[in-house]
Design an enzyme around this catalytic site. Structure first.
Site, PDB file in Angstrom:
ATOM      1  N   CYS A 160       0.802  -1.231   0.000  1.00 21.36           N
ATOM      2  CA  CYS A 160       0.000   0.000   0.000  1.00 21.36           C
ATOM      3  C   CYS A 160       0.832   1.276   0.000  1.00 21.36           C
ATOM      4  O   CYS A 160       0.271   2.374  -0.111  1.00 21.36           O
ATOM      5  CB  CYS A 160      -0.938  -0.012   1.207  1.00 21.36           C
ATOM      6  N   GLU A 302      -1.560   4.891  13.604  1.00 24.01           N
ATOM      7  CA  GLU A 302      -1.246   6.151  12.927  1.00 24.01           C
ATOM      8  C   GLU A 302      -1.568   7.336  13.836  1.00 24.01           C
ATOM      9  O   GLU A 302      -0.824   8.312  13.887  1.00 24.01           O
ATOM     10  CB  GLU A 302      -2.020   6.269  11.608  1.00 24.01           C
ATOM     11  N   HIS A 325      -9.702   2.025  -0.362  1.00 24.85           N
ATOM     12  CA  HIS A 325      -8.254   1.793  -0.367  1.00 24.85           C
ATOM     13  C   HIS A 325      -7.860   1.240  -1.725  1.00 24.85           C
ATOM     14  O   HIS A 325      -8.228   0.120  -2.087  1.00 24.85           O
ATOM     15  CB  HIS A 325      -7.896   0.806   0.736  1.00 24.85           C
ATOM     16  N   PHE A 383       1.866  -3.308   3.941  1.00 18.04           N
ATOM     17  CA  PHE A 383       2.097  -4.567   4.648  1.00 18.04           C
ATOM     18  C   PHE A 383       3.589  -4.742   4.919  1.00 18.04           C
ATOM     19  O   PHE A 383       4.440  -4.250   4.186  1.00 18.04           O
ATOM     20  CB  PHE A 383       1.596  -5.743   3.811  1.00 18.04           C
TER      21      PHE A 383
END
Length: 395
Positions: A160, A302, A325, A383
């Site tokens: 990602c 985050e 996403h 990941f």
């Protein structure tokens, strides 16, 4: 080392098929997450997706392509990259120069056609038309051939964070004197491989995603493509400049195959080092385009990383609440949205948000607003703990 500017932007997503349509959707707070209409999967009626409402046939007609073996991934990439090149007014002589690099990113490649490929593999007559477009590197090769680009070419797959890393890599090439300009970005399409894979991790939400909300249930997958044209400032005289790329960093906390460490060590270091490169204090950031996947792990880690870095967390939001996403495209799409925030001096809301996570109490931007935006921090975490942060600044 001179400044790096963005002179071209192209994007296609569930929010719209051009930069203008995406910008208009952001301002309107449009939720583009829907049930699937074009992609066949058993989850079409039980999950929400950020689907680009363009068929492959429509894309081929628009792009004037007759080859049926071009993957949907390559088609979306070509549409977005063509818009970026047009905006940048890049002439063929510069496109074909050995000083023009192209750095693409994706995770899917031609896997959007896995079912067709599997069916074709049982045929004894002819090879599948998708063989040449199946691997993820084929997308960048296709774009390189379409525009006759002869400079450095590479494809990045860091899950990602791929799109953000492609942008950073292109900037590194310019700084190292290996390219005068770089066309950088990412693309991914919906694929059974990713839909089934994310479902097996139990992180696909049964409802429309709610980043940073206490009642978040997971992410919605989407498809998109976005590309930027990066140039040396001295080569961009007379061009429209969307913003400066002033800082970037990639770290890896290597904590877990699909999760970030509880304290957000990777995100914290990525943001901190990007700030150091940009020679900024944390207080200089006007807005954070957060990774914000709406999964339990990401949003709290985050949040903790931002609270470690900032004495007062600046306005932040996750634009995944609009389009889902988009995996390898996410970092590039969100770079585009960050540049729109800079260019138009506005903040985009975090849709579907209702209640803060109790452990952090952070409240994202909840309504569209005009604001003074000087520096935007854009986060992309993948990941394996692969974490990247980009900083875009006003000219």
């Amino acid at each position: 080392m001179g400044r790096i500017v963005v002179t071209g932007i192209g994007v296609v997503s569930a929010l719209g098929n051009s930069l203008h349509e995406n910008h208009r959707g952001l301002i309107a707070g449009k939720n583009a997450l829907t049930r699937l209409e074009l992609f066949p999967t058993k989850y079409a009626e039980t999950r929400y997706f950020g689907e680009v409402k363009l068929t492959d046939e429509n894309l081929r007609k628009e792009l004037v392509l007759t080859d049926k073996g071009i993957s949907r991934t390559s088609l979306l990439a070509l549409k977005a990259m063509s818009e970026a090149i047009t905006h940048s007014q890049l002439q063929n002589s510069r496109l074909e120069s050995k000083n023009t690099a192209i750095i693409g990113a994706n995770t899917v490649g031609g896997m959007c056609h896995t079912s067709e490929f599997l069916h074709d593999s049982t045929s004894l007559d002819n090879p599948s038309i998708y063989i040449s477009s199946y691997d993820n590197g084929s997308v960048t090769r296709f774009l390189q051939n379409q525009f006759g680009i002869k400079g450095i070419s590479n494809t990045i797959n860091t899950a990602c964070s791929s799109g953000a890393n492609a942008i950073a890599y292109g900037a590194e090439l310019i700084n190292a004197g290996l390219a005068d300009r770089a066309i950088v970005g990412g693309v991914d399409t919906l694929a059974k491989f990713t839909i089934n894979g994310f479902n097996s991790l139990h992180i696909l939400s049964p409802e429309i995603c709610r980043p940073f909300d206490n009642f978040r249930q997971g992410l919605n997958l989407g498809e998109a493509a976005a590309f930027l044209v990066l140039e040396k400032e001295e080569d961009a005289i007379g061009k429209e400049i969307y913003g400066l790329l002033t800082g970037w960093s990639n770290t890896n906390d290597a904590y877990h195959a699909s999760s970030i460490s509880d304290n957000g060590d990777g995100p914290y270091l990525a943001m901190k080092r990007a700030l150091e490169m940009a020679e900024l204090q944390p207080s200089g950031i006007s807005y954070v385009n957060a990774h914000g996947t709406a999964t339990e792990n990401n949003d709290i880690t985050e949040s903790r990383a931002m609270m470690r870095l900032f004495e007062n967390v600046p306005p932040f939001s996750s634009t995944k609440s609009y389009i889902g996403h988009t995996l390898g495209a996410a970092g590039a799409v969100e770079a585009v949205y960050s540049l729109l925030s800079l260019k138009h001096q506005e903040l985009y809301p975090n849709l579907q948000f209702e209640e803060a996570i109790p452990e952090t109490g952070l409240l994202p931007v909840k309504q569209y607003q005009r604001a003074e935006v000087r520096h935007v921090l854009s986060n992309s975490f993948g990941f394996g703990g692969n974490c990247s942060s980009l900083i875009f600044s006003a000219v």
